[in-house]
Design an enzyme around this catalytic site. Structure first.
Site, PDB file in Angstrom:
ATOM      1  N   HIS A 119       0.816  -1.215   0.000  1.00 58.39           N
ATOM      2  CA  HIS A 119       0.000   0.000   0.000  1.00 58.39           C
ATOM      3  C   HIS A 119       0.852   1.269   0.000  1.00 58.39           C
ATOM      4  O   HIS A 119       0.326   2.360  -0.213  1.00 58.39           O
ATOM      5  CB  HIS A 119      -0.979  -0.032   1.158  1.00 58.39           C
ATOM      6  CG  HIS A 119      -1.955  -1.165   1.037  1.00 58.39           C
ATOM      7  ND1 HIS A 119      -2.875  -1.240   0.009  1.00 58.39           N
ATOM      8  CD2 HIS A 119      -2.112  -2.304   1.766  1.00 58.39           C
ATOM      9  CE1 HIS A 119      -3.577  -2.360   0.130  1.00 58.39           C
ATOM     10  NE2 HIS A 119      -3.129  -3.019   1.178  1.00 58.39           N
ATOM     11  N   TYR A 143      -2.875   4.730   5.777  1.00 55.60           N
ATOM     12  CA  TYR A 143      -2.068   3.564   6.148  1.00 55.60           C
ATOM     13  C   TYR A 143      -0.858   3.449   5.213  1.00 55.60           C
ATOM     14  O   TYR A 143       0.273   3.231   5.663  1.00 55.60           O
ATOM     15  CB  TYR A 143      -2.934   2.309   6.074  1.00 55.60           C
ATOM     16  CG  TYR A 143      -2.175   1.010   6.226  1.00 55.60           C
ATOM     17  CD1 TYR A 143      -1.744   0.573   7.466  1.00 55.60           C
ATOM     18  CD2 TYR A 143      -1.906   0.210   5.110  1.00 55.60           C
ATOM     19  CE1 TYR A 143      -1.059  -0.622   7.597  1.00 55.60           C
ATOM     20  CE2 TYR A 143      -1.221  -0.981   5.237  1.00 55.60           C
ATOM     21  CZ  TYR A 143      -0.800  -1.397   6.482  1.00 55.60           C
ATOM     22  OH  TYR A 143      -0.105  -2.578   6.614  1.00 55.60           O
TER      23      TYR A 143
END
Length: 276
Positions: A119, A143
């Site tokens: 990510h 995140y």
């Protein structure tokens, strides 16, 4: 894999987030004769043979520094494991990761292995696959931003203070793939342990960013060149689960939204700030 095969001589490894998903999977897999696993989490843990339990938060610098005393490496798995409001990500993942590196410096721990994530580069698209280890950050969430920040902190603590730092952009690590997409992104627990062992055993790795994924037939989304340079060789393939998963869920259409970017569902509007 025994200790000699791993090439390791490390005697004490501090694992943060040891009660979490990956931490739980790694405890038995990283156990070695003569090695102590120092398990740190905010959740109480019962230490088994060759283990020490530390009840502490990654937000507590003094506790982290004390936990690092005498450790030969830190495997930093602790923190918020999915998307959350900015304040939570800032406190636990960003400031907490700073405190891990700073605690390692203060305690004299020479090596930190940081669990980063795909990510951190989630908005890259299939036309760019396989993504190389030096892919420009393109985080898909707060995140993901925290993982990019952790990688940057690792670079700082290597270049300024001489720590060996390896950041692993882990894709999908569960006992088995959870869905069709994970047939391409799965990192088996055994392969995950092999990669951590390679990171522990590598001689003078310096600062590196590598990807963590198994040898999936449907893979090829990211490069494993950097991981292989450390001595990692994946042995598992999510294809052994393919028939079961496809029978249950069907095949994904080539233009399915979760296939348009490396970050999958994390890139979709459901993760917009107003929806958190």
């Amino acid at each position: 894999m025994n200790r000699e095969e791993a090439g390791g001589s490390l005697s004490t490894v501090l694992i943060t987030g040891a009660a979490g998903g990956i931490g739980t999977l790694m405890r038995s897999r990283l156990a070695r004769p003569g090695r102590v696993l120092r398990l740190l989490d905010i959740a109480p843990l019962e230490a088994g043979p060759g283990e020490e339990a530390v009840l502490a938060s990654v937000t507590d610098l003094d506790a982290l520094t004390e936990a690092g005393r005498g450790a030969d490496a830190v495997i930093h798995l602790g923190g918020q494991s999915v998307e959350a409001p900015w304040e939570r990500i800032l406190e636990v993942n960003i400031d907490g990761t700073y405190k891990i590196f700073e605690a390692a410096r203060r305690a004299g721990v020479p090596r930190v292995i940081f669990a980063s994530s795909n990510h951190a580069v989630g908005f890259h698209s299939p036309d760019e696959y396989p993504l190389p280890d030096d892919t420009t950050p393109a985080p898909d969430t707060y995140y993901g931003v925290s993982k990019v920040t952790g990688e940057a902190l690792g670079a700082l603590y290597h270049h300024r203070y001489g720590l060996d730092v390896i950041c692993i952009r882990i894709l999908t690590c569960f006992p088995k793939p959870l869905d069709q997409r994970a047939l391409s992104t799965w990192l088996s627990p055994d392969d995950c342990a092999r990669l951590f062992e390679a990171c522990l055993a590598a001689e003078k790795p310096g600062y590196r960013v590598v990807y963590g994924v198994s040898a999936n037939t449907r893979g090829g989304w990211v490069s494993l060149d950097g991981a292989r340079e450390l001595g990692y060789e994946p042995q598992d393939d999510a294809e052994v689960f393919a028939a079961e998963i496809i029978a249950e869920r069907g095949e994904l259409a080539p233009d399915a939204p979760v296939l348009r970017r490396l970050g999958g569902s994390f890139t979709l509007p459901q993760y917009d700030a107003d929806n958190l």
